[in-house]
Motif scaffolding. Structure first.
Motif, PDB file in Angstrom:
ATOM      1  N   GLY A  87       0.820  -1.542  -0.612  1.00 14.70           N
ATOM      2  CA  GLY A  87      -0.265  -2.282  -1.257  1.00 14.70           C
ATOM      3  C   GLY A  87      -1.605  -1.569  -1.176  1.00 14.70           C
ATOM      4  O   GLY A  87      -2.560  -1.958  -1.843  1.00 14.70           O
ATOM      5  N   HIS A  88      -1.662  -0.522  -0.363  1.00 17.50           N
ATOM      6  CA  HIS A  88      -2.906   0.253  -0.216  1.00 17.50           C
ATOM      7  C   HIS A  88      -2.683   1.729  -0.567  1.00 17.50           C
ATOM      8  O   HIS A  88      -3.540   2.568  -0.273  1.00 17.50           O
ATOM      9  CB  HIS A  88      -3.437   0.129   1.215  1.00 17.50           C
ATOM     10  CG  HIS A  88      -3.861  -1.262   1.547  1.00 17.50           C
ATOM     11  ND1 HIS A  88      -5.142  -1.717   1.359  1.00 17.50           N
ATOM     12  CD2 HIS A  88      -3.151  -2.310   2.019  1.00 17.50           C
ATOM     13  CE1 HIS A  88      -5.206  -2.990   1.713  1.00 17.50           C
ATOM     14  NE2 HIS A  88      -4.013  -3.374   2.118  1.00 17.50           N
ATOM     15  N   ALA A  89      -1.549   2.039  -1.180  1.00 20.22           N
ATOM     16  CA  ALA A  89      -1.204   3.422  -1.523  1.00 20.22           C
ATOM     17  C   ALA A  89      -2.104   3.955  -2.635  1.00 20.22           C
ATOM     18  O   ALA A  89      -2.747   3.191  -3.357  1.00 20.22           O
ATOM     19  CB  ALA A  89       0.256   3.501  -1.952  1.00 20.22           C
ATOM     20  N   ARG A  90      -2.141   5.264  -2.731  1.00 18.28           N
ATOM     21  CA  ARG A  90      -2.862   5.980  -3.788  1.00 18.28           C
ATOM     22  C   ARG A  90      -4.375   5.756  -3.718  1.00 18.28           C
ATOM     23  O   ARG A  90      -5.067   5.779  -4.731  1.00 18.28           O
ATOM     24  CB  ARG A  90      -2.292   5.646  -5.160  1.00 18.28           C
ATOM     25  CG  ARG A  90      -0.782   5.903  -5.244  1.00 18.28           C
ATOM     26  CD  ARG A  90      -0.200   5.626  -6.587  1.00 18.28           C
ATOM     27  NE  ARG A  90      -0.430   6.661  -7.561  1.00 18.28           N
ATOM     28  CZ  ARG A  90       0.138   7.874  -7.582  1.00 18.28           C
ATOM     29  NH1 ARG A  90       0.951   8.218  -6.638  1.00 18.28           N
ATOM     30  NH2 ARG A  90      -0.129   8.726  -8.535  1.00 18.28           N
ATOM     31  N   ARG A  91      -4.858   5.586  -2.484  1.00 17.13           N
ATOM     32  CA  ARG A  91      -6.294   5.422  -2.265  1.00 17.13           C
ATOM     33  C   ARG A  91      -6.834   6.478  -1.307  1.00 17.13           C
ATOM     34  O   ARG A  91      -7.961   6.370  -0.839  1.00 17.13           O
ATOM     35  CB  ARG A  91      -6.587   4.026  -1.701  1.00 17.13           C
ATOM     36  CG  ARG A  91      -6.200   2.913  -2.639  1.00 17.13           C
ATOM     37  CD  ARG A  91      -6.512   1.569  -2.043  1.00 17.13           C
ATOM     38  NE  ARG A  91      -5.867   0.524  -2.818  1.00 17.13           N
ATOM     39  CZ  ARG A  91      -5.887  -0.742  -2.508  1.00 17.13           C
ATOM     40  NH1 ARG A  91      -6.543  -1.151  -1.447  1.00 17.13           N
ATOM     41  NH2 ARG A  91      -5.270  -1.627  -3.250  1.00 17.13           N
ATOM     42  N   GLY A  92      -6.003   7.457  -0.963  1.00 19.40           N
ATOM     43  CA  GLY A  92      -6.452   8.533  -0.084  1.00 19.40           C
ATOM     44  C   GLY A  92      -6.384   8.210   1.399  1.00 19.40           C
ATOM     45  O   GLY A  92      -6.942   8.942   2.222  1.00 19.40           O
ATOM     46  N   ILE A  93      -5.689   7.142   1.773  1.00 19.15           N
ATOM     47  CA  ILE A  93      -5.643   6.734   3.182  1.00 19.15           C
ATOM     48  C   ILE A  93      -4.853   7.731   4.019  1.00 19.15           C
ATOM     49  O   ILE A  93      -5.304   8.133   5.098  1.00 19.15           O
ATOM     50  CB  ILE A  93      -5.083   5.304   3.309  1.00 19.15           C
ATOM     51  CG1 ILE A  93      -6.062   4.319   2.660  1.00 19.15           C
ATOM     52  CG2 ILE A  93      -4.821   4.943   4.774  1.00 19.15           C
ATOM     53  CD1 ILE A  93      -5.540   2.903   2.513  1.00 19.15           C
TER      54      ILE A  93
END
Length: 187
Positions: A87-93
């Motif tokens: 749910g938080h992927a593809r945000r550079g985490i």
């Protein structure tokens, strides 16, 4: 997003995060990874005691949405796991966790083992400075890690060891990144 060292109280949450992060493997024909048990609290505590457990917190400062496990192996800092909740992927985490680790160590390099053909594995790491190691470059500690991975059944899919050099004379991957020499962990 805020990145910091995990607390012991957060360790049980990382197992839940790992289960969610593993689910996408089922969509690419590797359901065994999606179904694999996450690390136990005791296994995670080992990294807290002997290495590094970083967590990335959601913007609201709530529960971890990503984590990284690392420990020294053969003079480098070995990344055992990087997981981000889908749910938080593809945000550079994941990248931010790795850059935080790189900025906070005086180790000469980061290493990891990964799936060669999974888009969010080897190709992902290559985009920010990791390179595959040939057989002669694989250190004894990395060979032992690969042996344990094979015992766990991970060799059913192509895997490789990768390395990213750090230190003086190696430009940071991200603009503005700085290196804190002499430190083994994040602030």
């Amino acid at each position: 997003m805020r990145i910091r060292v995990a607390t012991r109280e957060e360790l049980p949450l990382l197992g839940e995060l790992e289960r969610a992060a593993g689910a996408p493997y089922a969509t690419i024909g590797i359901p065994e990874i999606a179904e694999d048990d996450p690390p136990t609290v005791d296994e995670l505590a080992h990294y807290l005691d002997e290495g590094t457990v970083l967590v990335a917190l959601a913007e609201d400062g709530g529960a971890p949405v990503g984590y990284l496990l690392a420990e020294p192996v053969d003079g480098a800092l070995h990344i055992e796991q990087v997981s981000v909740h889908p749910g938080h992927a593809r945000r550079g985490i994941g990248r931010a966790l790795i850059e935080h680790l790189a900025a906070g160590t005086d180790a000469p390099a980061l290493t990891l083992t990964t799936f060669a053909d999974v888009p969010w594995n080897a190709p992902y790491y290559a985009r920010f400075g990791f390179r595959p190691l040939d057989g002669a470059e694989v250190t004894p500690g990395l060979r032992e890690i690969r042996r344990r991975e094979a015992e766990h059944g991970l060799d059913r899919w192509p895997r490789l060891c990768m390395r990213r050099e750090l230190g003086e004379g190696v430009p940071p991957v991200l603009p503005g990144a700085r290196r804190m020499v002499g430190r083994t962990g994040p602030s």
